[in-house]
Design an enzyme around this catalytic site. Structure first.
Site, mmCIF file in Angstrom:
data_model
loop_
_atom_site.group_PDB
_atom_site.id
_atom_site.type_symbol
_atom_site.label_atom_id
_atom_site.label_comp_id
_atom_site.label_asym_id
_atom_site.label_seq_id
_atom_site.Cartn_x
_atom_site.Cartn_y
_atom_site.Cartn_z
ATOM 1 N N LYS A 177 1.270 -28.735 4.334
ATOM 2 C CA LYS A 177 1.941 -30.053 4.658
ATOM 3 C C LYS A 177 2.367 -30.159 6.027
ATOM 4 O O LYS A 177 1.639 -30.441 6.920
ATOM 5 C CB LYS A 177 3.038 -30.056 3.758
ATOM 6 C CG LYS A 177 2.926 -29.933 2.193
ATOM 7 C CD LYS A 177 1.939 -31.157 1.344
ATOM 8 C CE LYS A 177 1.977 -30.953 -0.011
ATOM 9 N NZ LYS A 177 1.240 -31.852 -0.721
ATOM 10 N N ASP A 236 5.757 -19.717 -2.134
ATOM 11 C CA ASP A 236 5.009 -20.806 -1.993
ATOM 12 C C ASP A 236 5.810 -21.800 -1.126
ATOM 13 O O ASP A 236 6.718 -22.487 -1.860
ATOM 14 C CB ASP A 236 4.146 -21.053 -3.396
ATOM 15 C CG ASP A 236 3.486 -22.505 -3.016
ATOM 16 O OD1 ASP A 236 3.506 -23.257 -1.939
ATOM 17 O OD2 ASP A 236 2.770 -22.912 -3.924
ATOM 18 N N TYR A 274 3.250 -25.517 -9.192
ATOM 19 C CA TYR A 274 2.089 -25.676 -8.649
ATOM 20 C C TYR A 274 1.743 -25.005 -7.613
ATOM 21 O O TYR A 274 2.289 -25.193 -6.675
ATOM 22 C CB TYR A 274 1.719 -27.167 -8.741
ATOM 23 C CG TYR A 274 0.341 -27.460 -8.291
ATOM 24 C CD1 TYR A 274 -0.909 -27.284 -9.188
ATOM 25 C CD2 TYR A 274 -0.003 -28.173 -6.961
ATOM 26 C CE1 TYR A 274 -1.963 -27.755 -8.738
ATOM 27 C CE2 TYR A 274 -1.139 -28.463 -6.595
ATOM 28 C CZ TYR A 274 -2.384 -28.245 -7.532
ATOM 29 O OH TYR A 274 -3.640 -28.564 -7.228
#
Length: 423
Positions: free
Chosen positions: A263, A235, A140
């Protein structure tokens, strides 16, 4: 107010009562705890109940909640500057430490991991002057239209929108391959290699649960991208500064052309970034033709929080990561023993301080197809009971759980003991 009252009242004003779907506790028979405070390894809800936190805001809180240095950086900055939409020394300071210590040439700050990945793909397309993007089922990369593609059967699937509201035309250039499957990526490059702008991959997947890539798989992606003139994007929105200071790049010893962050990089505040080689990054506006902008990008409060977080991790990197590995190993070993003694088949995938317990009959879980074979009904019971016993974990089988440096043997031992009690 009580948790269930807040949740049900919220449904009147927010779709599903939440601002991100996984928070809704869909399928669980308990209301989501409405959290009001975090301290170290713990969070507290509106009813005053304390939980050991294994969600960590879905990854950012590696230093624990309300780390004193991060809080001080936020307070000091907010007293003089909340937002400018202008050049600041804070963003220079943060960019410099990131480039100097991670080995990337240039970086661009944005406001989320989704912004980072979608901008990285646009940059790759601008650099290569190609359109097609390769991604992997189960990985994702945010809710950008081109990423919301349903993975079909067979060797690969093109152009099937995986969400309502995504036009087929927006995903026609997205190619899906199987994670950790070298043969299928060979096929795709043999057929489309000259049209592929980039390959984007989570080197350690965290959004289908924790599923590490095989080193030979990533090495082959690097080789094929070099051979066909495509760019490789890692990613590392979840894994950056989490599994190692330099993220999965450091663990595997494989360098992408572009790396994306989120994050942890914001210290718990909304932040993303993407960076890479100077010749690629120099294509970004205002010095190049690839346009990307953001009024709140480089916000001073977020830059201060991110800098304080990253600098603290960097200054203590040997101690922090060895501690998290040791604690993670203790938790993994204890869980394997507990589930084995209870006669419950699980696969525990862990890399450092991130882990997933798959209730799965396979010996290994290495790709999305194997992930989907997990027993969500057993996980639902597990999640409900663990939360009721004061362990704040994901309501979904398909998410990562996280440790922080504020977790100790005590919390880990409680987690293991609670497993014994609920099965």
């Amino acid at each position: 107010m009580q948790n269930h009252v807040i949740y049900h009242e919220s449904k009147k004003y927010m779709p599903g009562g939440v601002n991100s779907p996984v928070r809704a506790f869909t399928g669980l028979n308990i209301a989501p705890p409405a959290l009001v405070r975090g301290e170290g390894a713990y969070v507290y809800d509106v009813e005053g109940k304390r939980y050991v936190d294994y969600v960590g805001a879905w990854g950012p809180m590696i230093l624990g909640h309300c780390d004193e240095d991060v809080v001080k950086a936020i307070e000091d900055t907010a007293n003089s500057s909340i937002a400018f939409g202008a050049v600041t020394e804070l963003e220079l300071r943060f960019a410099k430490i990131l480039c100097d210590t991670t080995g990337i040439d240039m970086i661009r700050f944005v406001n989320s991991g989704t912004e980072a990945t979608m901008s990285a793909v646009r940059l790759a397309r601008g650099f290569t002057r190609r359109d097609k993007v390769v991604k992997f089922s189960g990985c994702y990369h945010g809710h950008y239209d081109a990423f919301l593609v349903a993975a079909g059967s067979g060797i690969m699937t093109q152009g099937i929108a995986g969400s309502a509201g995504v036009p087929e035309d927006h995903v026609k250039n997205t190619i899906i391959c199987e994670y950790n499957d070298i043969e299928k990526i060979y096929y795709v490059f043999s057929k489309f290699g000259e049209q592929i702008a980039c390959v984007i991959v989570e080197p350690i997947a965290g959004n289908m649960g924790v599923v590490p890539a095989k080193r030979e798989f990533l090495a082959e992606l690097r080789r094929l991208c070099d051979l066909y003139g495509s760019l490789l994007i890692f990613d590392e929105v979840i894994t950056g500064f989490r599994v190692a200071y330099k993220g999965a790049r450091e663990i595997y010893g494989i360098e992408p052309d572009i790396v994306t962050y989120g994050k942890i990089i914001g210290g718990g505040l909304p932040c993303g970034a993407y960076g890479g080689k100077r010749d690629i990054m120099s294509l970004l506006s205002p010095i190049g033709p690839v346009y990307q902008a953001g009024t709140m990008s480089g916000n001073p409060v977020i830059m201060a929080a991110g800098y304080a977080t990253v600098k603290k991790i960097y200054d203590n990197r040997d101690k922090f990561y060895s501690y998290l590995e040791s604690l993670g190993q203790k938790l993994e070993n204890g869980l394997k023993k507990a589930f084995s003694e209870k006669g419950i088949k699980v696969v525990i995938n862990r890399v450092g301080s991130m882990f997933t317990i798959f209730f799965n009959d396979n010996d290994k879980v290495e790709n999305y197809e194997q992930v989907k074979e997990s027993n969500v009904n057993i996980y639902r019971h597990f999640a409900e009971q663990m939360i009721l016993k004061g362990n704040y974990i994901s309501p979904s089988q398909f998410e990562a759980l996280f440790l922080s440096i504020k977790h100790t043997d005590y919390e880990v031992e409680k987690f293991i003991e609670d497993v014994y009690q609920i099965f």
